[in-house]
Design an enzyme around this catalytic site. Structure first.
Site, PDB file in Angstrom:
ATOM      1  N   TRP A 357       0.834  -1.210   0.000  1.00 23.17           N
ATOM      2  CA  TRP A 357       0.000   0.000   0.000  1.00 23.17           C
ATOM      3  C   TRP A 357       0.865   1.255   0.000  1.00 23.17           C
ATOM      4  CZ3 TRP A 357      -1.953   2.938   4.753  1.00 23.17           C
ATOM      5  CH2 TRP A 357      -1.018   2.907   5.789  1.00 23.17           C
ATOM      6  N   ASP A 358       2.160   1.093   0.285  1.00 23.71           N
ATOM      7  CA  ASP A 358       3.086   2.223   0.278  1.00 23.71           C
ATOM      8  C   ASP A 358       2.920   3.033  -1.012  1.00 23.71           C
ATOM      9  OD1 ASP A 358       4.014   0.068   1.891  1.00 23.71           O
ATOM     10  OD2 ASP A 358       6.000   0.964   2.025  1.00 23.71           O
ATOM     11  N   GLU A 484       0.665  -2.540  12.342  1.00 21.14           N
ATOM     12  CA  GLU A 484       0.938  -3.974  12.387  1.00 21.14           C
ATOM     13  C   GLU A 484       1.239  -4.497  13.787  1.00 21.14           C
ATOM     14  OE1 GLU A 484       3.778  -4.793   9.300  1.00 21.14           O
ATOM     15  OE2 GLU A 484       2.355  -4.225   7.732  1.00 21.14           O
ATOM     16  N   LYS A 594       2.673   0.606  15.916  1.00 21.78           N
ATOM     17  CA  LYS A 594       3.910   0.668  15.144  1.00 21.78           C
ATOM     18  C   LYS A 594       3.938   1.966  14.321  1.00 21.78           C
ATOM     19  CE  LYS A 594       6.193  -2.123  11.566  1.00 21.78           C
ATOM     20  NZ  LYS A 594       5.982  -3.238  10.625  1.00 21.78           N
ATOM     21  N   GLN A 595       2.733   2.401  13.903  1.00 18.25           N
ATOM     22  CA  GLN A 595       2.661   3.522  12.963  1.00 18.25           C
ATOM     23  C   GLN A 595       1.289   4.183  13.035  1.00 18.25           C
ATOM     24  OE1 GLN A 595       2.810  -0.053  10.296  1.00 18.25           O
ATOM     25  NE2 GLN A 595       2.327   1.519   8.782  1.00 18.25           N
TER      26      GLN A 595
HETATM   27  C1  BGC Z   1       4.842  -1.226   7.535  1.00 20.41           C
HETATM   28  C2  BGC Z   1       3.841  -1.346   6.409  1.00 20.41           C
HETATM   29  C3  BGC Z   1       4.551  -1.119   5.092  1.00 20.41           C
HETATM   30  C4  BGC Z   1       5.737  -2.061   4.951  1.00 20.41           C
HETATM   31  C5  BGC Z   1       6.553  -1.791   3.705  1.00 20.41           C
HETATM   32  C6  BGC Z   1       5.997  -2.178   7.289  1.00 20.41           C
HETATM   33  O1  BGC Z   1       6.967  -1.982   8.260  1.00 20.41           O
HETATM   34  O2  BGC Z   1       4.242  -1.556   8.753  1.00 20.41           O
HETATM   35  O3  BGC Z   1       2.819  -0.397   6.573  1.00 20.41           O
HETATM   36  O4  BGC Z   1       3.671  -1.323   4.050  1.00 20.41           O
HETATM   37  O5  BGC Z   1       6.592  -1.867   6.043  1.00 20.41           O
HETATM   38  O6  BGC Z   1       7.088  -0.522   3.736  1.00 20.41           O
END
Ligand code: BGC
Length: 775
Positions: A357-358, A484, A594-595
């Site tokens: 999804w990035d 996550e 985490k984010q």
């Molecule tokens: C993040 C995801 C992201 C992936 C790739 C993971 O650490 O939690 O949101 O899509 O990294 O960048």
């Protein structure tokens, strides 16, 4: 850094392992099709470890994914982006002494990435152990004009001697992918993916064609060396996969020797015969002089900067960081429907080159509002893999619709750990969101009709398949949101709010297109009925969005607030990122993020909540977010700016802007964080600039961090390009080209016909409500 000189430079190269590995990623060259990590052509002493890889975007092999307990529908095979033939090696001998920065004396050295010219230059003045001095300049380019082409120009100027020179250039098909069994963000098992089929010399060029072990794809690399001096040349082939060309010449003191290595790469995904195509591509490259190729590269980039340049006045460090970010975005973005944007671009093996999804939520916004043609390509890629998204939905038990894989290259799911992978159903909403944004920015209804609508309808169906009505509300259960550290939850706020947006846009698009005669074909193709649209609308209208009356925030999901909080302030610094030190279950049972998750929703769909809720959420999630993902700080920065907390926004921007340049996550060597680069862009344009792209049009509400004297950026909207400049007391909007546009600034509508100057209020009036602080 001035407007004329977009450079990132290191003076005096440090030759320790850490810096060498870091520079492999920071100074890599890429053009969206091929990428080459930055390595010393002459190699390193034995004790050094290096990842001298070259990649093709979207070129992959399958590899088994072992599942200890294989339940139904678990992924058993993943794709991995391959390290392709090594064309970087060039060894130089001066009167028999090999050039190496690890022997003799480096009198001076400098490594420069020229972001306006599109080349990386290593400049070394070296004294050999026996006292010969030479100036060596090596220029590397992956051409934006001819995507298959990588060139290395090697110049040697003898400073205090005349003598024998030997140049040995090699082309090696015997390559492996990098692995790291201790880091879940990298592949953990090594395989021999590529087997050379042939290695031959034809018309003075070496051709190595290799086939992948399982996907059956082929790649051909072709190398032609040109030494501009009179020389004696010898070719040899070792082990059927390694071509070596040797050039012997005589150097004269004060006279530069120029050696050029042309390398082209073609693959069988794009070309029926990659070998034949390589020959054609080589011919094309040789038909023009190298200075002409450099000129075209500069021309391409001059156009690129012209539509997207950001200038930060009064802070060179951030100006450089943002230009570096934009440059990496153009280096990483796939330029055809076979590729997309990998989280590490083409700078490293991290995440195995999978697309997440990035792309849609972090990188694509930049292209949508600066260069929509590239944004359209990204949608083309999703369209090309729609059938596999349909198959994926069936595997997961859905009778209708499509579910895009959480991570993939060719379209099939690659996540081995489904709670933090496949369960992120929000990917469907993200893809739909990016298509809607593309439509809002361009009004390209023809493309929506041709491709975008089919994706939007098919993915919207998945919400109906996944969720259900319960006590008058539409609930989406057992999914994972962006964060996550919290998996498999009911009613993740981000997921539900994006699903609502997605479903209601599916209905809008249906009505926009329903009078078009060719729309009938699509309706028939996917069997789309009016009743289904009514159901979409009903689910959107009744979408359940978790809200906590006491805290007056949107909880991340139904059970989030019931959990105990992980006091992240009290955890030792060496336990971060938490994913490398705690069992996932431990993290899932705590309130720890985490984010940005709910905050991300508050950014992209801000109208779903009032400002007070967003402010409360900001303060709440701020305390429990680790930012272990590089996708996080930028979103906090944007939301802080939107709430008028400019100092706080700046603080977050500071963490985000130099994440790779300062290796803040200690893993830049595995590849740059491309979503973070897109996030840096958004922090300025959407954050400080307050830019929004909505159905009602575009709006801005710029604020100015006190550390800057001014900043400017550009926006492409419909047929026009706008230049926005923000200073301490005013905002200037200039229509650079195209027709007049209505824009909303600080809530007031204006017609931008030429130039508009608006005084900047000390406290921007975005909407009514509480604010944290003023700027
Ligand atoms: C993040 C995801 C992201 C992936 C790739 C993971 O650490 O939690 O949101 O899509 O990294 O960048």
């Amino acid at each position: 850094m001035s407007k004329k000189e977009a450079v990132y430079e290191i003076k005096h190269l440090q030759l320790d392992q850490y810096h060498l590995s870091l520079n492999e990623a920071l100074f890599h060259n890429a053009n969206g099709y091929i990428g080459a990590r930055f390595d010393f052509e002459e190699g390193y002493p034995e004790q050094y470890h290096y990842v001298r890889s070259q990649y093709i975007n979207g070129f992959y092999d399958f590899t088994p994914m072992k599942q200890a307990e294989k339940l139904f529908g678990f992924v058993t095979e993943k794709q991995t982006m391959l390290n392709i033939a090594d064309t970087q090696s060039i060894r130089l001998y001066l009167d028999g002494e090999p050039f190496s920065m690890f022997s003799g004396t480096v009198l001076s050295s400098r490594l420069t990435l020229h972001m306006d010219k599109g080349v990386t230059v290593r400049h070394v003045v070296w004294r050999s152990p026996q006292g010969k001095e030479a100036e060596i300049t090596i220029t590397r380019m992956t051409s934006f004009e001819q995507l298959s082409l990588f060139t290395i120009e090697y110049e040697v100027l003898p400073l205090n001697f005349s003598g024998r020179v030997l140049i040995e250039s090699s082309h090696n098909g015997n390559v492996l992918n990098y692995i790291n069994p201790n880091d879940p963000r990298l592949a953990n098992e090594g395989h021999q993916y590529l087997t050379p089929l042939s290695c031959e010399i034809k018309d003075g060029a070496s051709y190595i064609t290799s086939v992948t072990s399982t996907s059956g794809l082929e790649v051909c690399s072709c190398v032609k060396n040109v030494l501009l001096q009179k020389s004696r040349q010898e070719f040899s082939i070792n082990d059927h996969n390694h071509a070596i060309s040797k050039y012997k010449t005589h150097a004269l003191r004060g006279e530069t020797i120029r050696f050029i290595k042309y390398c082209v790469f073609c693959d069988s995904i794009r070309y029926p015969s990659c070998k034949k195509q390589s020959g054609l591509e080589l011919k094309k490259a040789l038909a023009v002089s190298l200075p002409e190729l450099y000129r075209k590269q500069e021309e391409y980039l001059s156009e690129f900067w012209n539509y997207c340049r950001i200038e930060i006045e009064g802070n060179d460090q951030f100006n450089q960081a943002i230009q570096y970010s934009l440059y990496q975005l153009i280096q990483s973005v796939g330029k055809d429907r076979f590729s997309n944007i990998a989280p590490k671009g083409l700078s490293g093996d991290g995440y195995e080159g999978h697309f997440f999804w990035d792309s849609e939520m972090y990188a694509q916004p930049f292209f949508t509002i600066t260069n929509p043609a590239l944004s359209k390509n990204l949608i083309e890629y999703r369209y090309a893999t729609l059938d596999m998204a349909r198959e994926n939905a069936r595997i997961l038990g859905h009778d209708r619709g499509a579910l895009y894989p959480w991570r993939t290259i060719m379209g099939r799911e690659c996540s081995g750990y489904f709670p933090a992978g496949t369960a992120q159903y929000h990917i469907n909403g993200d893809i739909a969101y990016s298509i809607i944004a593309y439509y809002l920015a361009t009004k390209d209804l023809a493309f929506i009709q041709e491709k975008g609508a089919e994706i939007i309808f098919e993915t919207a169906r998945l919400w109906i398949e996944t969720g259900n009505f319960y006590q008058g509300k539409f609930h989406i259960n057992n999914v994972t949101g962006p964060d996550e550290y919290t998996c498999l939850v009911n009613n993740n706020y981000y997921t539900n709010v994006i699903a609502r947006y997605h479903l209601s846009w599916a209905v809008k698009i249906y009505h926009l297109l329903k009078t078009f005669p060719s729309f009938t074909l699509l309706r028939e193709k996917i069997d789309l009925r009016e009743e289904e649209l009514l159901e979409f609308q009903k689910a959107a209208d009744q979408m359940y969005l978790p809200y906590d009356e006491e805290l007056k925030i949107n909880p991340q999901d139904d059970s989030f607030l019931q959990k105990s909080r992980l006091e992240i302030e009290t955890l030792p610094r060496d336990r971060f990122p938490l994913l490398l030190h705690y069992h996932p279950l431990y993290l899932y049972r705590h309130q720890v993020c985490k984010q940005a998750d709910t905050l991300m929703a508050h950014f992209i769909l801000e109208d779903a909540q009032d400002e007070e809720t967003i402010l409360n959420s900001f303060h709440y999630y701020e305390k429990i977010t680790t930012h272990d993902s590089s996708l996080s700080y930028c979103i906090f920065s944007i939301v802080a700016a939107r709430l008028g907390m400019v100092d706080k926004a700046f603080e977050y921007f500071q963490h985000s802007a130099c994440l790779d340049l300062q290796d803040k996550h200690h893993n830049t060597a595995d590849g740059l964080h491309i979503a973070n680069m897109g996030g840096n862009y958004m922090s300025i344009v959407y954050g400080f600039g307050g830019f929004r792209l909505k159905e009602q049009g575009i709006s801005l509400a710029p604020v100015l961090p006190r550390q800057w004297s001014a900043y400017s950026f550009k926006i492409h909207f419909e047929d026009s390009r706008l230049l926005v400049r923000v200073t301490a007391d005013r905002c200037t909007f200039k229509l650079e080209n195209g027709t007049a546009k209505k824009i909303t600034v600080y809530g007031q509508e204006y017609l931008l016909e030429n130039t508009l100057e608006i005084a900047r209020p000390a406290l921007p009036l975005i909407s009514k409500g509480k604010r944290g602080e003023t700027n």
